[in-house]
Scaffold this motif. Structure first.
Motif, short mmCIF file in Angstrom:
data_model
loop_
_atom_site.label_atom_id
_atom_site.label_comp_id
_atom_site.label_asym_id
_atom_site.label_seq_id
_atom_site.Cartn_x
_atom_site.Cartn_y
_atom_site.Cartn_z
N ALA A 165 0.83 -1.21 0.00
CA ALA A 165 0.00 0.00 0.00
C ALA A 165 0.87 1.26 0.00
O ALA A 165 0.53 2.25 -0.65
CB ALA A 165 -0.92 0.00 1.22
N ARG A 166 2.01 1.21 0.70
CA ARG A 166 2.88 2.40 0.77
C ARG A 166 3.66 2.63 -0.52
O ARG A 166 3.97 3.76 -0.86
CB ARG A 166 3.84 2.28 1.96
CG ARG A 166 3.24 2.84 3.26
CD ARG A 166 4.22 2.84 4.41
NE ARG A 166 4.38 1.49 4.96
CZ ARG A 166 5.47 0.76 4.86
NH1 ARG A 166 6.53 1.22 4.23
NH2 ARG A 166 5.53 -0.45 5.39
N THR A 167 3.98 1.54 -1.26
CA THR A 167 4.87 1.71 -2.42
C THR A 167 4.15 1.67 -3.76
O THR A 167 4.56 2.36 -4.70
CB THR A 167 5.97 0.60 -2.44
OG1 THR A 167 5.78 -0.26 -1.35
CG2 THR A 167 7.34 1.15 -2.49
N ALA A 168 3.10 0.86 -3.85
CA ALA A 168 2.51 0.64 -5.18
C ALA A 168 1.36 1.60 -5.45
O ALA A 168 0.67 2.04 -4.53
CB ALA A 168 2.01 -0.79 -5.27
N HIS A 169 1.17 1.89 -6.73
CA HIS A 169 0.02 2.69 -7.14
C HIS A 169 -0.83 1.84 -8.08
O HIS A 169 -0.34 1.38 -9.12
CB HIS A 169 0.49 3.97 -7.83
CG HIS A 169 -0.66 4.79 -8.29
ND1 HIS A 169 -1.17 4.68 -9.57
CD2 HIS A 169 -1.42 5.68 -7.63
CE1 HIS A 169 -2.21 5.49 -9.67
NE2 HIS A 169 -2.39 6.10 -8.51
N PHE A 170 -2.07 1.60 -7.70
CA PHE A 170 -2.94 0.72 -8.49
C PHE A 170 -3.92 1.51 -9.35
O PHE A 170 -4.55 2.44 -8.85
CB PHE A 170 -3.79 -0.17 -7.56
CG PHE A 170 -3.01 -1.24 -6.86
CD1 PHE A 170 -2.90 -2.51 -7.40
CD2 PHE A 170 -2.36 -0.97 -5.66
CE1 PHE A 170 -2.18 -3.51 -6.75
CE2 PHE A 170 -1.65 -1.96 -5.00
CZ PHE A 170 -1.54 -3.23 -5.55
N SER A 171 -4.06 1.13 -10.60
CA SER A 171 -5.17 1.64 -11.42
C SER A 171 -5.97 0.42 -11.87
O SER A 171 -5.37 -0.58 -12.29
CB SER A 171 -4.67 2.33 -12.68
OG SER A 171 -3.79 3.35 -12.37
N TYR A 172 -7.27 0.52 -11.76
CA TYR A 172 -8.13 -0.59 -12.18
C TYR A 172 -8.84 -0.21 -13.46
O TYR A 172 -9.47 0.84 -13.56
CB TYR A 172 -9.13 -0.96 -11.07
CG TYR A 172 -8.40 -1.53 -9.88
CD1 TYR A 172 -8.11 -2.89 -9.81
CD2 TYR A 172 -7.95 -0.70 -8.85
CE1 TYR A 172 -7.41 -3.41 -8.73
CE2 TYR A 172 -7.25 -1.22 -7.77
CZ TYR A 172 -6.98 -2.58 -7.73
OH TYR A 172 -6.27 -3.10 -6.68
N ILE A 173 -8.72 -1.08 -14.45
CA ILE A 173 -9.28 -0.79 -15.77
C ILE A 173 -10.20 -1.96 -16.11
O ILE A 173 -9.81 -3.12 -15.90
CB ILE A 173 -8.13 -0.70 -16.81
CG1 ILE A 173 -7.14 0.39 -16.39
CG2 ILE A 173 -8.66 -0.45 -18.22
CD1 ILE A 173 -5.77 0.23 -17.02
N ARG A 174 -11.40 -1.67 -16.57
CA ARG A 174 -12.34 -2.77 -16.83
C ARG A 174 -12.23 -3.26 -18.27
O ARG A 174 -12.16 -2.47 -19.20
CB ARG A 174 -13.78 -2.31 -16.60
CG ARG A 174 -14.03 -1.74 -15.23
CD ARG A 174 -14.21 -2.83 -14.23
NE ARG A 174 -15.59 -3.29 -14.20
CZ ARG A 174 -16.14 -3.85 -13.12
NH1 ARG A 174 -15.45 -4.04 -12.03
NH2 ARG A 174 -17.39 -4.24 -13.17
N GLN A 175 -12.27 -4.59 -18.41
CA GLN A 175 -12.44 -5.17 -19.75
C GLN A 175 -13.91 -5.59 -19.84
O GLN A 175 -14.34 -6.49 -19.13
CB GLN A 175 -11.52 -6.40 -19.93
CG GLN A 175 -11.59 -6.95 -21.34
CD GLN A 175 -10.89 -8.31 -21.50
OE1 GLN A 175 -10.76 -9.06 -20.55
NE2 GLN A 175 -10.46 -8.61 -22.70
N PRO A 176 -14.68 -4.92 -20.70
CA PRO A 176 -16.13 -5.18 -20.68
C PRO A 176 -16.52 -6.57 -21.17
O PRO A 176 -17.54 -7.10 -20.75
CB PRO A 176 -16.70 -4.10 -21.60
CG PRO A 176 -15.56 -3.50 -22.34
CD PRO A 176 -14.30 -3.85 -21.62
N GLU A 177 -15.70 -7.14 -22.07
CA GLU A 177 -16.04 -8.47 -22.61
C GLU A 177 -14.78 -9.31 -22.68
O GLU A 177 -13.70 -8.77 -22.96
CB GLU A 177 -16.54 -8.32 -24.05
CG GLU A 177 -17.98 -7.96 -24.22
CD GLU A 177 -18.29 -7.87 -25.71
OE1 GLU A 177 -18.73 -8.88 -26.28
OE2 GLU A 177 -18.06 -6.79 -26.28
#
Ligand code: G1P
Length: 307
Positions: A93-105
């Motif tokens: 949590a302190r080091t990583a940066h998360f982005s969540y991207i959806r794949q619709p299909e």
């Protein structure tokens, strides 16, 4: 060469692990007391990658929840002097940066990776980690590839030799040139060939360092006519045709396919046998399996009320 991002395609349906995956993402399968996806995150961090582009889909929110901070739980554990339980997660949590991207299909691995293309700059190189493949070894598998990519200024794919009876389960590399016992230049890739058509015994393992040129190459190949998906292997072959140097590196480490029950059980036993806390219990249990089962049997029998 600056490599700071990894794309993690975690949108798959997990059909090989049904019915479990009906309600729980396969990336959340436990390996000892951590979900499989945490091993992936820790391998990326140990490879000096801090930006995670997680491609997910419907039903996968548990992954994002898991990596979120949880102040109430942290306070609860602090009051009981048990914060060590969250140490590794804290570091992520302190080091990583998360982005969540959806794949619709579910339109293939190439398509899933394309969902993150907006986050990759022109001329940038990035990692790809397939979370079904857990690789345990002295040097993180992704770091092994990054070192080669930097040294050779090229895209690099992880491979391992597999026995010919299993080759049709993998993408397979066709070799143009061998540089060292472990490093090869790739001519092209074939996804899951028949045993007799396999161009080598070098199977693609789920770690890659790829050039941003991949996205244009994926546009060029489009949907595969046989199954209507955009395949990563087709895209990498096209990228090589377009002039990008593509290398294959035999990564060192034990690799487990945790996307199937058998692979998951093997990973669990192997990890437990190497862990200082679990190893003595597991070794004793495995060595003494017959005695243990008869003990279970006997103790059950003892519980049977006698007249
Ligand atoms: C994917 C890739 C394949 C690779 C494999 C490694 O296949 O398409 O080239 O060999 O991962 O695990 P999948 O297992 O997702 O069908």
């Amino acid at each position: 060469m600056d490599i700071s991002k990894v794309i993690i395609p975690a949108a798959g349906l997990g059909t090989r692990f049904l019915p479990y995956t009906k309600a729980v993402p396969k990336e959340m399968l436990p390996l000892l007391n951590k979900p499989a996806i945490q091993y992936i995150a820790q391998e990326a961090l140990a490879s000096d990658i801090q930006q995670f582009l997680m491609v997910t889909s419907k039903g996968k929110n548990a992954i994002a929840d898991y990596f979120d901070a949880d102040p109430a739980l942290e306070l609860f554990l602090k009051e009981r002097n048990k914060t060590a339980l969250l140490n590794e997660l804290d570091k992520i949590a302190r080091t990583a940066h998360f982005s969540y991207i959806r794949q619709p299909e579910p339109l293939g691995l190439g398509h899933a990776i394309c969902m993150a293309r907006h986050a990759i700059a022109s001329k940038e190189y990035f990692g790809v980690m397939l979370p079904d493949d857990i690789i345990v070894g002295a040097t993180p598998a992704l770091l092994q590839l990054i070192r080669i990519a930097r040294q050779e200024r090229a895209s690099v794919i992880a491979v391992q030799e597999v026995p010919e009876e299993y080759i049709s389960m993998y993408g397979v590399v066709s070799i143009k040139k061998q540089f060292t016992p472990n490093l090869f230049q790739v001519a092209n890739l074939v996804e899951k060939p028949n045993k007799k058509d396999a161009p080598s015994n070098l199977a693609i393992i789920g770690r890659y360092v790829l050039s941003q040129k991949l996205f244009k190459a994926l546009d060029e190949v489009g949907y595969n006519q046989d199954h209507g998906e955009i395949q990563l292997t087709d895209g990498i072959t096209q990228m090589s045709k377009d002039g990008e140097k593509v290398l294959a590196y035999k990564v060192q480490g034990n690799r487990f396919d945790v996307g199937t029950p058998i692979g998951w059980i093997k990973a669990l036993i192997s990890l437990a046998s190497q862990d200082p806390y679990y190893a003595p219990h597991i070794r004793e249990f495995l060595m003494d399996f017959n005695t243990t089962t008869s003990f279970v049997y006997n103790s059950t029998k003892n519980l049977t009320p006698t007249l």
